[in-house]
Design a protein around this motif. Structure first.
Motif, mmCIF file in Angstrom:
data_model
loop_
_atom_site.group_PDB
_atom_site.id
_atom_site.type_symbol
_atom_site.label_atom_id
_atom_site.label_comp_id
_atom_site.label_asym_id
_atom_site.label_seq_id
_atom_site.Cartn_x
_atom_site.Cartn_y
_atom_site.Cartn_z
ATOM 1 N N ARG A 23 0.482 -1.345 -0.115
ATOM 2 C CA ARG A 23 -0.152 0.285 0.539
ATOM 3 C C ARG A 23 0.773 1.150 0.282
ATOM 4 N N LEU A 24 2.158 0.912 -0.321
ATOM 5 C CA LEU A 24 3.123 2.421 -0.074
ATOM 6 C C LEU A 24 3.648 2.227 -1.359
ATOM 7 N N PRO A 25 3.740 3.089 -2.333
ATOM 8 C CA PRO A 25 4.451 3.423 -3.047
ATOM 9 C C PRO A 25 6.114 3.370 -3.324
ATOM 10 N N GLY A 26 6.575 2.485 -3.394
ATOM 11 C CA GLY A 26 8.359 3.009 -2.998
ATOM 12 C C GLY A 26 8.851 2.273 -1.877
ATOM 13 N N SER A 27 8.469 1.500 -1.483
ATOM 14 C CA SER A 27 8.859 1.067 -0.110
ATOM 15 C C SER A 27 9.143 -0.339 0.015
ATOM 16 N N ILE A 158 -10.142 -6.694 14.026
ATOM 17 C CA ILE A 158 -9.739 -6.737 13.008
ATOM 18 C C ILE A 158 -8.960 -8.168 12.006
ATOM 19 N N GLY A 159 -8.902 -8.147 11.077
ATOM 20 C CA GLY A 159 -7.465 -8.662 10.422
ATOM 21 C C GLY A 159 -6.385 -8.136 9.549
ATOM 22 N N PRO A 160 -5.904 -8.689 8.727
ATOM 23 C CA PRO A 160 -4.284 -7.775 8.171
ATOM 24 C C PRO A 160 -4.332 -6.829 7.378
ATOM 25 N N SER A 161 -5.401 -7.032 6.642
ATOM 26 C CA SER A 161 -6.207 -6.452 5.560
ATOM 27 C C SER A 161 -5.719 -5.249 6.196
ATOM 28 N N GLU A 162 -7.620 -5.009 7.251
ATOM 29 C CA GLU A 162 -7.648 -3.833 7.954
ATOM 30 C C GLU A 162 -6.822 -3.179 8.837
ATOM 31 N N ALA A 163 -5.691 -3.854 9.412
ATOM 32 C CA ALA A 163 -5.091 -2.669 10.299
ATOM 33 C C ALA A 163 -3.304 -2.680 8.598
ATOM 34 N N ALA A 164 -3.302 -2.917 7.665
ATOM 35 C CA ALA A 164 -2.153 -2.639 6.577
ATOM 36 C C ALA A 164 -3.224 -1.597 6.568
ATOM 37 N N ASP A 165 -4.647 -1.650 5.913
ATOM 38 C CA ASP A 165 -5.367 0.013 5.876
ATOM 39 C C ASP A 165 -5.115 0.752 6.975
ATOM 40 N N ARG A 166 -5.245 0.653 8.405
ATOM 41 C CA ARG A 166 -4.892 1.490 8.796
ATOM 42 C C ARG A 166 -4.038 2.588 9.265
ATOM 43 N N ILE A 167 -2.927 1.281 9.165
ATOM 44 C CA ILE A 167 -1.802 1.644 9.199
ATOM 45 C C ILE A 167 -0.999 2.784 8.153
ATOM 46 N N ALA A 168 -0.929 2.055 6.907
ATOM 47 C CA ALA A 168 -0.634 3.199 5.547
ATOM 48 C C ALA A 168 -1.488 4.191 5.067
ATOM 49 N N ALA A 169 -2.535 4.625 5.974
ATOM 50 C CA ALA A 169 -3.364 5.440 6.221
ATOM 51 C C ALA A 169 -3.020 6.715 6.638
ATOM 52 N N VAL A 170 -2.120 6.338 7.817
ATOM 53 C CA VAL A 170 -1.402 7.504 8.423
ATOM 54 C C VAL A 170 -0.218 7.632 8.240
ATOM 55 N N VAL A 171 0.771 6.687 7.624
ATOM 56 C CA VAL A 171 2.050 7.078 6.757
ATOM 57 C C VAL A 171 1.815 8.158 5.797
ATOM 58 N N ALA A 175 3.220 11.813 5.417
ATOM 59 C CA ALA A 175 3.618 12.569 3.955
ATOM 60 C C ALA A 175 3.117 13.486 3.373
ATOM 61 N N SER A 176 1.575 13.097 3.113
ATOM 62 C CA SER A 176 1.206 14.282 2.232
ATOM 63 C C SER A 176 1.218 15.910 3.058
ATOM 64 N N ALA A 177 1.132 15.766 5.082
ATOM 65 C CA ALA A 177 1.412 16.696 5.404
ATOM 66 C C ALA A 177 2.197 17.631 5.380
ATOM 67 N N ARG A 178 3.328 16.662 5.251
ATOM 68 C CA ARG A 178 4.405 17.574 4.981
ATOM 69 C C ARG A 178 5.362 18.515 3.275
#
Length: 178
Positions: A23-27, A158-171, A175-178
């Motif tokens: 979910r994180l481009p370039g990661s 929640i499962g891994p997909s939703e957990a990943a969505d939450r983490i990626a959304a925060v990251v 990044a967009s706030a910088r």
């Protein structure tokens, strides 16, 4: 930057981290456990403590490996790794900070009953006494320092997909706030 995905053994760090990386481009995914496995291969004569994290070289090697991989590959590193000993976390996070590498620290959490159920019914690895030994250690670390040092993602319901969505959304929002 590093997105560190912490939590006890069996909570879903590796699966979730793979999904975060997608979910994180370039990661890139870097599993710090591989550093421990290398030490185990190189040093079978070292006194075994039950956890390679107790060996002094592991922590600085994790820092150096992450730094070098970031220098080589760029982007963001997603690093799944259980670290429940506060001085070990301080050494790793301080080492990364000394290189100017920002770390977003997340902890995947599940209540003890859910953790035990997941560990006992793991369809890939099967039941694991090693993982079960860490349920109480995780709970103690969570109370003492870990939850105060990280962004907690409760995976009890929640499962891994939703957990990943939450983490990626925060990251990504960060990044967009910088």
């Amino acid at each position: 930057m590093i997105v560190w995905v912490n939590g006890t053994h069996g909570v879903g760090k590796t699966t979730t981290s793979r999904l975060v990386q997608e979910r994180l481009p370039g990661s890139h995914l870097l599993d710090a456990e591989k550093v421990g496995e290398t030490l185990m291969d190189v040093s079978p004569s070292l006194p075994w403590t039950g956890n390679f994290q107790d060996w002094d070289p592991w922590r600085p090697l994790v820092v150096e490996t992450a730094r070098r991989v970031l220098d080589f590959a760029g982007g963001t590193l997603v690093m799944p790794m259980t670290v429940l000993v506060e001085p070990y976390w301080r050494e790793i996070s301080g080492g990364l900070a000394a290189y100017g590498i920002p770390v977003r620290h997340f902890v995947l959490h599940a209540d003890p009953e859910t953790l035990r159920h997941r560990i006992l019914h793991d369809s890939v690895l099967g039941p694991s006494t090693f993982r079960l030994e860490y349920v109480d250690r995780y709970a103690e670390a969570a109370r003492a320092w870990l939850h105060a040092e990280a962004e907690v993602v409760d995976t009890t319901a929640i499962g891994p997909s939703e957990a990943a969505d939450r983490i990626a959304a925060v990251v990504l929002a960060d990044a967009s706030a910088r």
